[in-house]
Design an enzyme around this catalytic site. Structure first.
Site, PDB file in Angstrom:
ATOM      1  N   HIS A 145       0.837  -1.219   0.000  1.00 18.76           N
ATOM      2  CA  HIS A 145       0.000   0.000   0.000  1.00 18.76           C
ATOM      3  C   HIS A 145       0.866   1.261   0.000  1.00 18.76           C
ATOM      4  CE1 HIS A 145      -3.343  -2.665   1.338  1.00 18.76           C
ATOM      5  NE2 HIS A 145      -2.372  -3.248   2.003  1.00 18.76           N
ATOM      6  N   SER A 168      15.318  21.146 -16.831  1.00 19.68           N
ATOM      7  CA  SER A 168      14.133  21.965 -17.041  1.00 19.68           C
ATOM      8  C   SER A 168      14.547  23.243 -17.763  1.00 19.68           C
ATOM      9  CB  SER A 168      13.510  22.301 -15.682  1.00 19.68           C
ATOM     10  OG  SER A 168      12.749  23.487 -15.777  1.00 19.68           O
ATOM     11  N   LYS A 201      16.872  21.397 -11.816  1.00 21.52           N
ATOM     12  CA  LYS A 201      16.158  20.139 -12.042  1.00 21.52           C
ATOM     13  C   LYS A 201      16.984  19.056 -12.721  1.00 21.52           C
ATOM     14  CE  LYS A 201      11.875  19.880 -12.005  1.00 21.52           C
ATOM     15  NZ  LYS A 201      11.059  19.039 -11.169  1.00 21.52           N
ATOM     16  N   GLU A 210       9.637   8.100 -17.038  1.00 17.01           N
ATOM     17  CA  GLU A 210       8.265   8.583 -17.265  1.00 17.01           C
ATOM     18  C   GLU A 210       7.796   8.262 -18.680  1.00 17.01           C
ATOM     19  OE1 GLU A 210       7.996  12.461 -14.353  1.00 17.01           O
ATOM     20  OE2 GLU A 210       9.169  12.642 -16.165  1.00 17.01           O
TER      21      GLU A 210
END
Ligand code: ARG
Length: 498
Positions: free
Chosen positions: A174, A295, A301, A308
């Site tokens: 979980h 970024s 970043k 992804e």
């Protein structure tokens, strides 16, 4: 398009079926119905299939030996020129994208080169069994290539596991702290998913490995074909049983597309873990700069875009699988032109999956694991509460009672803001007379892992067994059976777009 005589042409070649027509189709119609953009990557197997077909026709006395030789030489010259991208005079030679399909292009080019014998290559054959042949031959190659990539991925994971049998990492259910495991155990869990994937596509291979050629348009041929001989030449393990089924069947694409969806789903789940493991909050993994992006506005970043993208492309692969199933669901037997759509969907799914496997492998291989942070993560969160209960079980307390005692200690820990291993022994004594001071040694994260020697467990000895069987799988699948010529096939496709 129609030429000045009203004959349907595909650039300089008449369509294979033009004889019955007085008028040619609209240019837009030709553009709409062509499949060459998708099937040109099967040029090499189309040629292989036609060479085998010519040999079979000769063996059955349907063409002469001279005709067979002319056909084979012509086809081999097309193959050489396609691989080089040049003809024998050094002029550019590429698949003609105005042809209806790869079969038409190769047959027409053959006849241009060798004359009359070229017109005999399609004897006893239909494009309906020819496309099924090309797809199956090419798919066998694709399965071998993908399996090779999966084995290499498993190898990378096994190497990481071998080095991290003692690297503690919190295990979650979980997404809440559950029990400690090791990085080796976690990475082996990924490896087993890809092991099943490799096993699954090998299983599908058996069903792909049957020769469809000789099924004709739908009802074989009245000519004395020899399907078994042709199957042998194309290195199939046998022939399909029913000609009607053979040209109607695309189960092989639907099945492998399902397998591809499963692979991409597995990659996606592992990528999801990589994405949150690389957050500042988790900081379990540091992806290589080669496999990260920045970024345009936020200078600090370093983003896990590749993980992804693999996760994002999963939708595309599922979409292709659903497109294939939907395409087939209403089709009466046997061949229907709808089925031409199979290649675009299947190839997109395949290309997405094989590149994702490669990228995932490199991303993981080059990543740095922050072992101290992961070990620290095993300390808070009461990951050893089950082990406190098991301690009492070993002393004869029923598990349900022991669960309650441990839960009570967790409650006290939460109230006093202490870990279980930090609670005063008086708390343990109050909770149960069975506790002795050795409890503190037995509930360290390291011990919680090492005590789990059960088959499949995280103890280093148990993980070593997993590593050994994965290594056996890798060494029995060190595939050099994908030969270099087959690797060149894809070059034609890649060169085309250069
Ligand atoms: N381009 C076709 C396909 O991919 C080949 C088979 C054509 N057969 C036909 N009857 N038009 O399915």
């Amino acid at each position: 398009m129609a030429n000045s005589h009203g004959t349907i042409t595909t650039d300089n070649h008449a369509a294979l079926w033009h004889g019955r027509f007085l008028e040619g189709p609209d240019a837009a119609a030709v553009n709409f119905e062509t499949s060459i953009n998708d099937d040109m990557r099967m040029a090499m197997v189309d040629i292989q299939g036609s060479i085998a077909h010519a040999k079979m026709l000769c063996k059955q006395n349907l063409i002469s030996k001279d005709e067979m030789d002319a056909i084979i030489n012509g086809l081999n010259s097309i193959k050489t020129d396609l691989l080089k991208g040049k003809d024998k005079n050094g002029n550019p030679f590429k698949v003609d994208l105005s042809a209806e399909d790869i079969h038409s292009f190769i047959e027409a080019t053959l006849t241009d080169r060798v004359g009359e014998p070229g017109k005999k290559v399609h004897t006893g054959r239909s494009r309906n069994d020819q496309i099924a042949l090309d797809e199956r031959l090419y798919l066998k190659h694709q399965i071998k290539m993908l399996k090779k990539e999966l084995v290499q991925l498993i190898n990378v994971l096994v190497n990481i596991a071998s080095e991290n049998k003692d690297t503690l990492i919190p295990g979650f259910t979980h997404m809440q702290h559950a029990q400690p495991v090791t990085l080796a155990h976690h990475v082996c869990a990924w490896a087993w998913m890809f092991y099943r994937d490799a096993d699954r596509i090998s299983d599908a291979f058996k069903r792909v490995d049957l020769s469809p050629i000789g099924a004709g348009a739908l009802a074989t041929s009245g000519l004395p074909l020899n399907r078994e001989f042709e199957a042998e030449l194309n290195e199939f393990s046998g022939v399909t049983a029913n000609s009607l089924d053979t040209v109607s069947d695309r189960d092989y694409y639907l099945e492998v597309a399902s397998d591809l969806s499963m692979i991409q789903m597995h990659l996606s789940r592992a990528c999801e873990e990589i994405v949150y493991w690389s957050t500042t909050e988790f900081n379990f993994i540091d992806l290589s700069e080669k496999w990260s992006t920045g970024s345009s506005i936020m200078p600090q970043k370093k983003n896990p875009d590749f993980a992804e993208l693999i996760r994002g492309k999963t939708g595309r692969v599922y979409g292709d699988m659903v497109a294939l199933f939907t395409m087939m669901k209403g089709l009466p037997l046997s061949y229907d032109r709808d089925m031409q759509e199979d290649k675009a969907s299947f190839f997109e799914a395949y290309d997405t999956v094989i590149s994702s496997v490669r990228i995932f492998r490199e991303m993981v291989r080059t990543a740095k694991w922050n072992k101290d942070v992961m070990a620290k993560g095993c300390e808070g969160g009461y990951l050893n509460a089950t082990d406190v209960a098991d301690y009492l079980v070993r002393k004869g307390l029923p598990f349900r009672t022991a669960h309650g005692v441990s839960a009570g200690l967790v409650r006290i820990g939460i109230e006093q803001n202490l870990k279980l291993e930090e609670l005063d022994f008086s708390e343990y004594e109050k909770a149960s007379p069975l506790f002795e001071k050795d409890i503190y040694d037995l509930i360290t994260p390291k011990n919680c892992v090492e005590i789990r020697t059960v088959t499949g467990g995280p103890a280093s000895s148990a993980v070593q067994k997993q590593i050994d069987s994965l290594k056996n799988f890798i060494s029995s699948n060190k595939s050099d059976d994908v030969d270099s010529e087959e690797d060149d096939w894809d070059l034609i496709f890649e060169n085309y777009y250069k």
